[in-house]
Design a protein around this motif. Structure first.
Motif: not given
Length: 746
Positions: A667-694
């Motif tokens: 049994w295995y699981s691939i899990q991800n988490i992400q934060l996205t910040k919208k500064f204006t209608n034009s700019w957006e930054m995002y980041g996170g971690v993929k495969n949290l359980l490694n």
């Protein structure tokens, strides 16, 4: 007195006219992009308009008073705003609509014509561009990992190519289209799923079960239709770029431009690069294939006086990828000094739709693609060339009120040549290019029995120049309650597929096992039945949708790779028996008014093979899979996304009883988490971690990785000692961080 009254009346009219000079204008947006053709009106008045192709709207001559401004569009939540007008007020306001999972999206994949999702007699799942942004990936292949019942399957531990499984059926049974045109097939089933610029994807439609009646060969397990954006409704510029802690770099660029007053274009470029040699499992081989890929996509819409459709698009993909021993160099390509799998791919595609200038609704649809591949798998060379041309005329006619007729004629030409024995003549020396002609005709009648009942009957006849006539019927029935909160669908249909092993199954290309064919491969046929039930519940605080399905598919003449009769070979033959894929799936969408959205899905299935009255489970097929996507939008334009999947054990191909590797995956699981910040209608930054359980597969997945050329080993006597990279079910890529930036210019 009369003069005074006239003067007073003139003054009253002037004031009244002055007071009606209020106005409001601006743009309607959705997900940082302009939204054309949205409805904007003042409630309880006759003042209203629609946003134009650039999302712009304007309401003028509004009398003084308090109003409720209503903004609505299909597929989005309706927005209401209280506004007071007085004293010649001129407002400029932009409004952003949020996507809604409960409204009627327009879909085309089930019936080959635009209908609302609720009205479609064929169950169609729709995934928007917002869904894929929750877990950004460099290709549509990886993006589909969080869609219920779909699993991207890696077929090679070394070069990391793969295909897409639907309800346990292998990739060749999945028909992938772009804007309804069959482009990703044959060789591109393995190599064509990468390089589609995700910045240009509007939505992805998924139909599970045979669709051969409309789409012909290969549409046996289901279809995935990638719908790209229209130039008229796209922003002027979009960029999306991210990097990962492993060193992956992915960049998407979308640019709208005008060729003339009546023609608009949309240019998309995708670039992906990964050049780090990583071996975390210490088996001496790269954990992730090194890649350098560029894809260029261009789509042009031409406006005609009759408002009839004319669109044409094209894509070019170049990719250089290799995996193998950590100290492999280009000079070792094709040699037996260091093992490597090196693939150069050149691919072009073009497709389009032209609506004929007639009083009737007749569309000519066409596509063509060329695929050129220069590759080595260890010492084995694989050079291939493929060209596919496709065209069809589709006539749509409404007869009275009850019958919606769709009639089509199609033709498909396939040219294929390679340097394997698959294209050799009987003398074993002379090369024989494979050319296949596939003309066909299809007819569909969508019968509106009444407001709550709909019946769809269809049939298709094809003539394969190698295998003769093939007939594919289907029947679909839909019932909905009066308020459309309950929908029941039943379908039964036939699918067929004419296989070319070397273009569809990467395992056949590996240098580790010898490939053999037993007899002439005959077309596969299948019968499928599906039950689907949808329940919608609207409460004061939430919108809830339950979507449940039960499916059953029975195969004759199925072509399966046999890894077990002789562990030194992969033997392909038509199954002397039958194969069954059956199961149930459940999707749940819950959207709360407080900003929380939850999507849950699970599929329980049994895919078996019965030959000589012996039933076995299919290799590399999980009995259970689950997916989820949980999102929360904070008031400060911060979005949290938690996505993941879980898979049950799969039976894996072993090299005999003495093979020390596990018979089943865990049994295995691939899990991800992400934060996205919208500064204006034009700019957006995002980041996170993929495969949290490694999670990564066992370190010994590549058998005998220290001796990839089997030097000094008699693999006939000791098959368990042979080099074998075909034991693969998940990526060796472990936990990693990523950060990205999006910019949109309207």
């Amino acid at each position: 007195m009369k003069k005074s009254f006239s003067l007073y009346l003139l003054l009253l009219i002037s004031v009244n006219l002055y007071s009606q000079n209020n106005s409001i204008a601006g743009k309607i947006l959705a997900d940082n992009e302009v939204l054309p053709y949205a409805n904007i009106y003042l409630k309880k008045t006759k003042i209203g308009t629609s946003s134009n192709e650039n999302g712009y709207y304007s309401l003028k001559n509004i009398p003084n008073g308090n109003y409720t401004l209503v903004i609505s569009s299909i597929g989005f939540k309706t927005k209401t705003v209280k506004i007071k007008f007085s004293n010649n007020k001129k407002l400029f306001r932009n409004f952003t609509l949020k996507e809604s999972n409960i409204l009627d999206e327009v879909v085309i994949s089930g019936t080959l014509k635009p209908v609302t999702k609720t009205a479609s007699p064929v169950p169609v799942e729709v995934y928007s561009k917002t869904f894929f942004k929750k877990n950004p990936a460099p290709s549509i292949f990886e993006s589909l990992q969080n869609v219920n019942g779909i699993r991207p399957q890696l077929n090679c531990n070394v070069c990391n190519t793969g295909d897409i499984h639907i309800n346990g059926l292998e990739g060749p049974y999945t028909f992938v289209l772009i804007d309804g045109m069959p482009l990703v097939s044959g060789l591109s089933t393995v190599y064509g799923l990468t390089g589609i610029p995700q910045a240009l994807i509007e939505r992805v439609e998924v139909v599970k079960g045979p669709a051969s009646t409309l789409y012909g060969s290969e549409a046996v397990g289901g279809i995935i239709n990638i719908i790209t954006k229209k130039p008229s409704s796209s922003p002027a510029l979009t960029t999306d770029s991210y990097i990962s802690s492993w060193g992956e770099v992915n960049t998407d660029l979308g640019l709208k431009y005008k060729l003339s007053q009546k023609s608009q274009g949309l240019l998309g470029i995708n670039y992906f690069n990964f050049q780090n040699r990583i071996d975390n499992n210490n088996d001496g081989f790269t954990d992730l294939t090194l890649q350098n890929r560029i894809s260029v996509f261009n789509k042009i819409n031409i406006e005609r006086k009759s408002n009839k459709v004319f669109t044409i698009a094209g894509r070019y993909v170049y990719e250089d990828r290799w995996g193998g021993e950590m100290d492999w160099q280009r000079k070792y390509r094709g040699g037996n000094v260091k093992y490597g799998e090196s693939i150069y791919t050149n691919r072009w595609e073009t497709f389009g739709t032209y609506q004929l200038p007639t009083s009737e609704n007749i569309n000519f649809q066409f596509s063509a693609n060329g695929h050129y591949q220069d590759s080595f798998y260890g010492t084995d060379a694989y050079d291939a060339e493929q060209f596919i041309g496709f065209g069809q005329l589709v006539y749509n006619k409404q007869l009275k009120e009850k019958h919606d007729i769709l009639l089509g004629v199609a033709y498909r030409y396939t040219f294929y040549d390679d340097n394997t024995f698959a294209t050799l003549q009987e003398d074993g020396v002379t090369n024989k290019t494979s050319i296949t002609h596939l003309p066909g005709i299809f007819l569909q009648d969508e019968i509106h029995l009444n407001k709550q009942n709909k019946l769809l009957i269809g049939a298709r006849w094809d003539y394969n120049s190698l295998h003769g006539s093939i007939f594919s019927p289907r029947l679909n029935y839909k019932w909905n309650s009066k308020d459309k909160s309950n929908i029941f669908r039943f379908s039964i249909g036939n699918g067929f597929r004419v296989a070319n092993i070397f273009t569809e199954d990467h395992a056949a290309l590996t240098g580790a096992r010898k490939v053999e064919f037993e007899g002439e491969l005959q077309p596969e046929t299948s019968w499928n039945t599906n039950l689907n039930y949808v329940k919608k519940i609207n409460t004061e605080n939430a919108f809830i949708t339950f979507d449940a399905s039960a499916f059953y598919t029975y195969f004759n003449n199925r072509i399966l790779p046999d890894y077990e009769t002789d562990t030194n070979k992969i033997i392909y033959a038509n199954l002397n028996g039958h194969s069954v894929s059956k199961g149930i799936s459940l999707n749940t969408d819950i959207t709360y008014t407080n900003g929380l959205a939850i999507n849950l899905g699970a599929t329980l299935m049994d895919v078996s093979i019965t030959e000589n009255e012996i039933k076995t489970k299919q290799l590399l097929t999980e009995s259970f899979s689950g997916v989820w996507s949980i999102s929360y939008r904070f008031k400060n334009n911060l979005i949290l996304d938690y996505t993941g999947n879980v898979y049950g054990p799969m039976r894996l191909p072993l090299l005999g009883e003495k093979d020390t590797r596990a018979e089943n995956s865990p049994w295995y699981s691939i899990q991800n988490i992400q934060l996205t910040k919208k500064f204006t209608n034009s700019w957006e930054m995002y980041g996170g971690v993929k495969n949290l359980l490694n999670f990564t597969p066992a370190a010994n997945s590549i058998n005998n990785s220290l001796n990839p050329f089997d030097v000094g080993i008699d693999t006939e006597k000791n098959p368990e000692l042979a080099f074998d990279p075909s034991y693969v079910y998940a990526s060796n890529q472990g936990i990693r961080a990523f950060i990205g930036l999006r910019y949109t210019l309207f």
